[in-house]
Design a protein around this motif. Sequence first.
Motif, PDB file in Angstrom:
ATOM      1  N   TYR A 143     -25.728 -10.475   2.839  1.00  0.00           N
ATOM      2  CA  TYR A 143     -26.711 -10.810   3.866  1.00  0.00           C
ATOM      3  C   TYR A 143     -26.738 -12.315   4.101  1.00  0.00           C
ATOM      4  N   LEU A 144     -27.171 -12.677   5.298  1.00  0.00           N
ATOM      5  CA  LEU A 144     -27.470 -14.078   5.575  1.00  0.00           C
ATOM      6  C   LEU A 144     -28.834 -14.110   6.252  1.00  0.00           C
ATOM      7  N   HIS A 145     -29.835 -14.603   5.517  1.00  0.00           N
ATOM      8  CA  HIS A 145     -31.170 -14.753   6.060  1.00  0.00           C
ATOM      9  C   HIS A 145     -31.245 -16.132   6.699  1.00  0.00           C
ATOM     10  N   MET A 146     -31.524 -16.156   7.985  1.00  0.00           N
ATOM     11  CA  MET A 146     -31.502 -17.392   8.760  1.00  0.00           C
ATOM     12  C   MET A 146     -32.908 -17.694   9.257  1.00  0.00           C
ATOM     13  N   ASN A 147     -33.482 -18.774   8.774  1.00  0.00           N
ATOM     14  CA  ASN A 147     -34.820 -19.191   9.173  1.00  0.00           C
ATOM     15  C   ASN A 147     -34.761 -20.537   9.892  1.00  0.00           C
ATOM     16  N   SER A 148     -35.838 -20.864  10.591  1.00  0.00           N
ATOM     17  CA  SER A 148     -35.941 -22.156  11.303  1.00  0.00           C
ATOM     18  C   SER A 148     -34.697 -22.409  12.134  1.00  0.00           C
ATOM     19  N   LEU A 149     -34.301 -21.424  12.897  1.00  0.00           N
ATOM     20  CA  LEU A 149     -33.067 -21.525  13.663  1.00  0.00           C
ATOM     21  C   LEU A 149     -33.151 -22.591  14.739  1.00  0.00           C
ATOM     22  N   LYS A 150     -32.036 -23.256  14.962  1.00  0.00           N
ATOM     23  CA  LYS A 150     -31.921 -24.334  15.935  1.00  0.00           C
ATOM     24  C   LYS A 150     -30.886 -23.949  16.987  1.00  0.00           C
ATOM     25  N   PRO A 151     -30.981 -24.528  18.172  1.00  0.00           N
ATOM     26  CA  PRO A 151     -29.961 -24.230  19.193  1.00  0.00           C
ATOM     27  C   PRO A 151     -28.539 -24.504  18.704  1.00  0.00           C
ATOM     28  N   GLU A 152     -28.375 -25.495  17.850  1.00  0.00           N
ATOM     29  CA  GLU A 152     -27.039 -25.812  17.351  1.00  0.00           C
ATOM     30  C   GLU A 152     -26.507 -24.774  16.355  1.00  0.00           C
ATOM     31  N   ASP A 153     -27.334 -23.808  15.952  1.00  0.00           N
ATOM     32  CA  ASP A 153     -26.859 -22.701  15.122  1.00  0.00           C
ATOM     33  C   ASP A 153     -26.182 -21.626  15.957  1.00  0.00           C
ATOM     34  N   THR A 154     -26.257 -21.748  17.275  1.00  0.00           N
ATOM     35  CA  THR A 154     -25.626 -20.768  18.158  1.00  0.00           C
ATOM     36  C   THR A 154     -24.136 -20.701  17.904  1.00  0.00           C
ATOM     37  N   ALA A 155     -23.643 -19.502  17.610  1.00  0.00           N
ATOM     38  CA  ALA A 155     -22.232 -19.310  17.266  1.00  0.00           C
ATOM     39  C   ALA A 155     -21.983 -17.825  17.041  1.00  0.00           C
ATOM     40  N   VAL A 156     -20.708 -17.485  16.917  1.00  0.00           N
ATOM     41  CA  VAL A 156     -20.334 -16.175  16.389  1.00  0.00           C
ATOM     42  C   VAL A 156     -20.247 -16.326  14.879  1.00  0.00           C
ATOM     43  N   TYR A 157     -20.918 -15.433  14.170  1.00  0.00           N
ATOM     44  CA  TYR A 157     -20.941 -15.483  12.706  1.00  0.00           C
ATOM     45  C   TYR A 157     -20.023 -14.387  12.164  1.00  0.00           C
ATOM     46  N   TYR A 158     -19.142 -14.797  11.256  1.00  0.00           N
ATOM     47  CA  TYR A 158     -18.145 -13.901  10.680  1.00  0.00           C
ATOM     48  C   TYR A 158     -18.383 -13.720   9.187  1.00  0.00           C
ATOM     49  N   CYS A 159     -18.241 -12.494   8.740  1.00  0.00           N
ATOM     50  CA  CYS A 159     -18.266 -12.175   7.320  1.00  0.00           C
ATOM     51  C   CYS A 159     -16.839 -12.278   6.782  1.00  0.00           C
ATOM     52  N   ASN A 160     -16.718 -12.736   5.544  1.00  0.00           N
ATOM     53  CA  ASN A 160     -15.409 -12.906   4.905  1.00  0.00           C
ATOM     54  C   ASN A 160     -15.544 -12.549   3.435  1.00  0.00           C
ATOM     55  N   ALA A 161     -14.550 -11.888   2.887  1.00  0.00           N
ATOM     56  CA  ALA A 161     -14.654 -11.500   1.474  1.00  0.00           C
ATOM     57  C   ALA A 161     -13.278 -11.425   0.829  1.00  0.00           C
ATOM     58  N   ASP A 162     -13.253 -11.715  -0.467  1.00  0.00           N
ATOM     59  CA  ASP A 162     -12.060 -11.551  -1.299  1.00  0.00           C
ATOM     60  C   ASP A 162     -12.195 -10.221  -2.016  1.00  0.00           C
ATOM     61  N   ILE A 163     -11.241  -9.310  -1.765  1.00  0.00           N
ATOM     62  CA  ILE A 163     -11.378  -7.944  -2.254  1.00  0.00           C
ATOM     63  C   ILE A 163     -10.161  -7.564  -3.080  1.00  0.00           C
ATOM     64  N   ARG A 164     -10.441  -6.975  -4.227  1.00  0.00           N
ATOM     65  CA  ARG A 164      -9.366  -6.584  -5.140  1.00  0.00           C
ATOM     66  C   ARG A 164      -8.989  -5.136  -4.877  1.00  0.00           C
ATOM     67  N   GLY A 165      -7.697  -4.907  -4.715  1.00  0.00           N
ATOM     68  CA  GLY A 165      -7.204  -3.571  -4.432  1.00  0.00           C
ATOM     69  C   GLY A 165      -7.211  -2.678  -5.660  1.00  0.00           C
ATOM     70  N   ILE A 166      -6.959  -1.409  -5.408  1.00  0.00           N
ATOM     71  CA  ILE A 166      -6.922  -0.430  -6.495  1.00  0.00           C
ATOM     72  C   ILE A 166      -5.537  -0.398  -7.111  1.00  0.00           C
ATOM     73  N   VAL A 167      -4.534  -0.230  -6.282  1.00  0.00           N
ATOM     74  CA  VAL A 167      -3.159  -0.170  -6.781  1.00  0.00           C
ATOM     75  C   VAL A 167      -2.658  -1.575  -7.090  1.00  0.00           C
ATOM     76  N   ASP A 168      -2.832  -2.485  -6.164  1.00  0.00           N
ATOM     77  CA  ASP A 168      -2.460  -3.881  -6.350  1.00  0.00           C
ATOM     78  C   ASP A 168      -3.720  -4.654  -6.722  1.00  0.00           C
ATOM     79  N   PRO A 169      -3.816  -5.176  -7.939  1.00  0.00           N
ATOM     80  CA  PRO A 169      -5.056  -5.833  -8.389  1.00  0.00           C
ATOM     81  C   PRO A 169      -5.268  -7.245  -7.852  1.00  0.00           C
ATOM     82  N   SER A 170      -4.361  -7.721  -7.041  1.00  0.00           N
ATOM     83  CA  SER A 170      -4.538  -9.070  -6.501  1.00  0.00           C
ATOM     84  C   SER A 170      -5.652  -9.088  -5.467  1.00  0.00           C
ATOM     85  N   LEU A 171      -6.226 -10.281  -5.242  1.00  0.00           N
ATOM     86  CA  LEU A 171      -7.289 -10.438  -4.261  1.00  0.00           C
ATOM     87  C   LEU A 171      -6.704 -10.631  -2.870  1.00  0.00           C
TER      88      LEU A 171
END
Length: 121
Positions: A79-107
């Motif tokens: 989650y991203l809780h965003m308070n006291s928002l400003k006009p300069e916060d206007t943007a597209v927000y993207y989620c990103n994650a490092d995920i470990r596979g089942i067969v291949d254990p690398s991230l």
Amino acid sequence: QVQLVESGGGLVQPGGSLRLSCVVSGSFSSIGYMRWYCQAPGKRRELVAEITSRNSPYYVDSVKGRFTISRDNAYNTVYLHMNSLKPEDTAVYYCNADIRGIVDPSLTNYWGQGTQVTVSS
């Protein structure tokens, strides 16, 4: 196949609040770091906040004290809780994650499709 799906964006007045959510689905072993980035029109994508698998957060200076990143490992959600928002916060927000596979254990790094946040009166 792993997917990240964001929700919660929208139009809000300056000083308002929003909560963004990102759910990770698919087949994987575990999730490492989870992050939120933003990209304003004409600008490059930038890190906003990240959180480790042990819930240790990091924020860029521009959002410290206003935004809070959290995660629920039971529901593979960040989650991203965003308070006291400003006009300069206007943007597209993207989620990103490092995920470990089942067969291949690398991230492997994954991105969501983005959710628009517009701060305007």
